[in-house]
Design a protein around this motif. Sequence first.
Motif, PDB file in Angstrom:
ATOM      1  N   ALA A 117      -7.456  -0.732  -0.368  1.00  0.00           N
ATOM      2  CA  ALA A 117      -7.353  -0.589  -1.816  1.00  0.00           C
ATOM      3  C   ALA A 117      -6.878   0.826  -2.148  1.00  0.00           C
ATOM      4  O   ALA A 117      -7.316   1.794  -1.524  1.00  0.00           O
ATOM      5  CB  ALA A 117      -8.690  -0.866  -2.483  1.00  0.00           C
ATOM      6  N   HIS A 118      -5.976   0.926  -3.105  1.00  0.00           N
ATOM      7  CA  HIS A 118      -5.496   2.223  -3.587  1.00  0.00           C
ATOM      8  C   HIS A 118      -5.786   2.337  -5.072  1.00  0.00           C
ATOM      9  O   HIS A 118      -5.759   1.352  -5.806  1.00  0.00           O
ATOM     10  CB  HIS A 118      -3.992   2.355  -3.337  1.00  0.00           C
ATOM     11  N   PHE A 119      -6.045   3.564  -5.524  1.00  0.00           N
ATOM     12  CA  PHE A 119      -6.208   3.793  -6.966  1.00  0.00           C
ATOM     13  C   PHE A 119      -5.826   5.231  -7.286  1.00  0.00           C
ATOM     14  O   PHE A 119      -5.854   6.119  -6.433  1.00  0.00           O
ATOM     15  CB  PHE A 119      -7.637   3.475  -7.428  1.00  0.00           C
ATOM     16  N   ARG A 120      -5.453   5.446  -8.544  1.00  0.00           N
ATOM     17  CA  ARG A 120      -5.058   6.775  -9.012  1.00  0.00           C
ATOM     18  C   ARG A 120      -6.273   7.582  -9.450  1.00  0.00           C
ATOM     19  O   ARG A 120      -7.279   7.020  -9.895  1.00  0.00           O
ATOM     20  CB  ARG A 120      -4.058   6.657 -10.167  1.00  0.00           C
ATOM     21  N   ALA A 121      -6.133   8.890  -9.371  1.00  0.00           N
ATOM     22  CA  ALA A 121      -7.248   9.773  -9.717  1.00  0.00           C
ATOM     23  C   ALA A 121      -7.699   9.568 -11.155  1.00  0.00           C
ATOM     24  O   ALA A 121      -8.894   9.632 -11.468  1.00  0.00           O
ATOM     25  CB  ALA A 121      -6.842  11.233  -9.489  1.00  0.00           C
ATOM     26  N   GLU A 137     -11.254  -2.737 -12.142  1.00  0.00           N
ATOM     27  CA  GLU A 137     -10.370  -3.641 -11.414  1.00  0.00           C
ATOM     28  C   GLU A 137      -8.911  -3.491 -11.826  1.00  0.00           C
ATOM     29  O   GLU A 137      -7.997  -3.699 -11.025  1.00  0.00           O
ATOM     30  CB  GLU A 137     -10.813  -5.092 -11.611  1.00  0.00           C
ATOM     31  N   THR A 138      -8.673  -3.081 -13.095  1.00  0.00           N
ATOM     32  CA  THR A 138      -7.298  -2.922 -13.558  1.00  0.00           C
ATOM     33  C   THR A 138      -6.580  -1.759 -12.882  1.00  0.00           C
ATOM     34  O   THR A 138      -5.356  -1.706 -12.857  1.00  0.00           O
ATOM     35  CB  THR A 138      -7.271  -2.710 -15.080  1.00  0.00           C
ATOM     36  N   GLY A 139      -7.353  -0.818 -12.345  1.00  0.00           N
ATOM     37  CA  GLY A 139      -6.738   0.330 -11.680  1.00  0.00           C
ATOM     38  C   GLY A 139      -6.805   0.273 -10.177  1.00  0.00           C
ATOM     39  O   GLY A 139      -6.471   1.244  -9.489  1.00  0.00           O
ATOM     40  N   LEU A 140      -7.236  -0.876  -9.631  1.00  0.00           N
ATOM     41  CA  LEU A 140      -7.438  -1.020  -8.196  1.00  0.00           C
ATOM     42  C   LEU A 140      -6.343  -1.914  -7.618  1.00  0.00           C
ATOM     43  O   LEU A 140      -6.198  -3.067  -8.016  1.00  0.00           O
ATOM     44  CB  LEU A 140      -8.814  -1.643  -7.949  1.00  0.00           C
ATOM     45  N   PHE A 141      -5.577  -1.374  -6.686  1.00  0.00           N
ATOM     46  CA  PHE A 141      -4.509  -2.134  -6.027  1.00  0.00           C
ATOM     47  C   PHE A 141      -4.988  -2.503  -4.620  1.00  0.00           C
ATOM     48  O   PHE A 141      -5.193  -1.624  -3.781  1.00  0.00           O
ATOM     49  CB  PHE A 141      -3.227  -1.304  -5.947  1.00  0.00           C
ATOM     50  N   VAL A 142      -5.168  -3.802  -4.384  1.00  0.00           N
ATOM     51  CA  VAL A 142      -5.751  -4.289  -3.131  1.00  0.00           C
ATOM     52  C   VAL A 142      -4.690  -5.013  -2.324  1.00  0.00           C
ATOM     53  O   VAL A 142      -3.975  -5.891  -2.844  1.00  0.00           O
ATOM     54  CB  VAL A 142      -6.949  -5.225  -3.409  1.00  0.00           C
ATOM     55  N   PHE A 143      -4.582  -4.661  -1.036  1.00  0.00           N
ATOM     56  CA  PHE A 143      -3.607  -5.269  -0.144  1.00  0.00           C
ATOM     57  C   PHE A 143      -4.278  -5.650   1.167  1.00  0.00           C
ATOM     58  O   PHE A 143      -5.115  -4.913   1.678  1.00  0.00           O
ATOM     59  CB  PHE A 143      -2.453  -4.304   0.152  1.00  0.00           C
ATOM     60  N   PRO A 144      -3.939  -6.825   1.706  1.00  0.00           N
ATOM     61  CA  PRO A 144      -4.468  -7.172   3.034  1.00  0.00           C
ATOM     62  C   PRO A 144      -3.902  -6.231   4.078  1.00  0.00           C
ATOM     63  O   PRO A 144      -2.750  -5.784   3.974  1.00  0.00           O
ATOM     64  CB  PRO A 144      -3.990  -8.613   3.245  1.00  0.00           C
ATOM     65  N   ALA A 150       0.836  -1.203   0.000  1.00  0.00           N
ATOM     66  CA  ALA A 150       0.000   0.000   0.000  1.00  0.00           C
ATOM     67  C   ALA A 150       0.868   1.249   0.000  1.00  0.00           C
ATOM     68  O   ALA A 150       0.538   2.253  -0.639  1.00  0.00           O
ATOM     69  CB  ALA A 150      -0.928  -0.013   1.212  1.00  0.00           C
ATOM     70  N   PHE A 151       1.991   1.204   0.702  1.00  0.00           N
ATOM     71  CA  PHE A 151       2.889   2.360   0.726  1.00  0.00           C
ATOM     72  C   PHE A 151       3.410   2.673  -0.671  1.00  0.00           C
ATOM     73  O   PHE A 151       3.395   3.822  -1.111  1.00  0.00           O
ATOM     74  CB  PHE A 151       4.070   2.117   1.666  1.00  0.00           C
ATOM     75  N   VAL A 152       3.891   1.646  -1.385  1.00  0.00           N
ATOM     76  CA  VAL A 152       4.434   1.864  -2.730  1.00  0.00           C
ATOM     77  C   VAL A 152       3.336   2.368  -3.666  1.00  0.00           C
ATOM     78  O   VAL A 152       3.561   3.278  -4.470  1.00  0.00           O
ATOM     79  CB  VAL A 152       5.076   0.581  -3.280  1.00  0.00           C
ATOM     80  N   ALA A 153       2.144   1.792  -3.569  1.00  0.00           N
ATOM     81  CA  ALA A 153       1.042   2.229  -4.426  1.00  0.00           C
ATOM     82  C   ALA A 153       0.766   3.713  -4.225  1.00  0.00           C
ATOM     83  O   ALA A 153       0.628   4.471  -5.196  1.00  0.00           O
ATOM     84  CB  ALA A 153      -0.206   1.404  -4.123  1.00  0.00           C
ATOM     85  N   ALA A 154       0.682   4.145  -2.959  1.00  0.00           N
ATOM     86  CA  ALA A 154       0.419   5.555  -2.672  1.00  0.00           C
ATOM     87  C   ALA A 154       1.566   6.430  -3.134  1.00  0.00           C
ATOM     88  O   ALA A 154       1.355   7.497  -3.714  1.00  0.00           O
ATOM     89  CB  ALA A 154       0.160   5.743  -1.183  1.00  0.00           C
ATOM     90  N   PHE A 155       2.804   5.978  -2.906  1.00  0.00           N
ATOM     91  CA  PHE A 155       3.962   6.779  -3.285  1.00  0.00           C
ATOM     92  C   PHE A 155       4.052   6.927  -4.801  1.00  0.00           C
ATOM     93  O   PHE A 155       4.503   7.958  -5.303  1.00  0.00           O
ATOM     94  CB  PHE A 155       5.243   6.146  -2.751  1.00  0.00           C
ATOM     95  N   MET A 156       3.610   5.914  -5.528  1.00  0.00           N
ATOM     96  CA  MET A 156       3.651   5.957  -6.987  1.00  0.00           C
ATOM     97  C   MET A 156       2.384   6.553  -7.580  1.00  0.00           C
ATOM     98  O   MET A 156       2.075   6.341  -8.754  1.00  0.00           O
ATOM     99  CB  MET A 156       3.902   4.557  -7.553  1.00  0.00           C
ATOM    100  N   GLY A 157       1.640   7.306  -6.792  1.00  0.00           N
ATOM    101  CA  GLY A 157       0.545   8.104  -7.325  1.00  0.00           C
ATOM    102  C   GLY A 157      -0.848   7.609  -7.045  1.00  0.00           C
ATOM    103  O   GLY A 157      -1.815   8.323  -7.299  1.00  0.00           O
ATOM    104  N   ALA A 158      -0.994   6.382  -6.533  1.00  0.00           N
ATOM    105  CA  ALA A 158      -2.331   5.857  -6.221  1.00  0.00           C
ATOM    106  C   ALA A 158      -2.701   6.286  -4.800  1.00  0.00           C
ATOM    107  O   ALA A 158      -2.740   5.478  -3.874  1.00  0.00           O
ATOM    108  CB  ALA A 158      -2.355   4.336  -6.373  1.00  0.00           C
ATOM    109  N   GLU A 159      -2.969   7.573  -4.642  1.00  0.00           N
ATOM    110  CA  GLU A 159      -3.136   8.140  -3.307  1.00  0.00           C
ATOM    111  C   GLU A 159      -4.538   7.987  -2.738  1.00  0.00           C
ATOM    112  O   GLU A 159      -4.744   8.118  -1.538  1.00  0.00           O
ATOM    113  CB  GLU A 159      -2.728   9.618  -3.323  1.00  0.00           C
ATOM    114  N   ASN A 160      -5.530   7.730  -3.598  1.00  0.00           N
ATOM    115  CA  ASN A 160      -6.866   7.442  -3.071  1.00  0.00           C
ATOM    116  C   ASN A 160      -6.850   6.094  -2.367  1.00  0.00           C
ATOM    117  O   ASN A 160      -6.307   5.115  -2.898  1.00  0.00           O
ATOM    118  CB  ASN A 160      -7.889   7.378  -4.214  1.00  0.00           C
ATOM    119  N   SER A 161      -7.420   6.026  -1.175  1.00  0.00           N
ATOM    120  CA  SER A 161      -7.444   4.758  -0.447  1.00  0.00           C
ATOM    121  C   SER A 161      -8.848   4.463   0.063  1.00  0.00           C
ATOM    122  O   SER A 161      -9.609   5.372   0.391  1.00  0.00           O
ATOM    123  CB  SER A 161      -6.457   4.781   0.723  1.00  0.00           C
TER     124      SER A 161
END
Length: 377
Positions: free
Chosen positions: A291-295, A366-373, A239-250
Amino acid sequence: MDRSLATGSLRQPLLEVDRASVRLGNTQVFENLSLTVGEGEFVALLGSSGCGKTSLLRTIAGFIQPRSGAIRVRGRDITGEPPDRRGMALVFQTYALWPHMTVAQNIGYGLKLRRLDRTEIAAKVKDITALLGLSGLEERKPAALSGGQRQRVALGRALAVSPDILLLDEPLSNLDARIRLTVRQEISALQRRLGITAIHVTHDREEAMVMADRIVILNAGKIAQIGTPEEVYNQPASAFVAAFMGAENSLRLTCSPAPSGEGLLRVEGTGGAPALIAAAGRPVVSGPCIAHFRAEAAELHAAGGQAAELLANPTRGFLALPGEIGQVSFPGGFWRHVVATPAGPLVVDAPKAWPDGAKVNVHIPETGLFVFPGEHG
């Protein structure tokens, strides 16, 4: 840019950081950190302030001595050797040019310390100034140069000594945006042309993406992920990498395997409809998840009609939740919306501006959704 590492094959190792630990005062900067850099590779150390990236670079350069572990170049242990014996050159953020010296004298300074004769130094300086587009400026002093020209002089001084490894400590951060774009293209092209190994410290995600063969993302002194730009952007490991790489919505969700199986993951808890999304490498576990996703990955649809029906039943292939348009702005090329939803405010980009207060449904494919436990909190 060379993307040969995307296949997973690492070039002949040149530099090895082997379980190095560094402590500065009472602060443990990093511990048991290991990293391998291949011959001719451009590696970016990426992270926010305080993550340890500059300390790692200075440890490699020899300005910080690790408490444990080893630094090797081509298999030779250089851990205890001083900076000038390591075959490296460091380009500083502040240029660190001698103000009383000319361009030619600054570039040739390292060669003078090595006691080369004047003729050889002059020839090398001439080659370097031509390579960096500094011809005709040899007799100017730093105060008479632009920021971009001063950075080229600093780079030329480093290249003049023919280092095995070029170390770059945020060398572009003092330049304005337009000049920064130009200089980073020049450095990247020069590195490829010379085939030199480079390690570049930056906090700028885009800079790392366009310049590096591989990106090392650091967080609190630990390596969060190593990969090509495509890998860390499209396949974030946390989740940290996803947010750092621009997927800041959680979104805080509840995940479970879909009852029907089929390699689907059921996610719910946003205040909208549950969704069935392809597992496709996502961890299929039961319990809280993030879950993280980009704007730009999300879509806005008008509430009502078919869109309202979607929220009443499980969706497949995308997550949907209701919202209301709040703040709208135009950063250039698209419209940015802050959308109030039951799951909290979300930022969504769209090609057109939606009016304030408009009722919408936010669709996240789903292709833009990064899901982490992970636990919520």
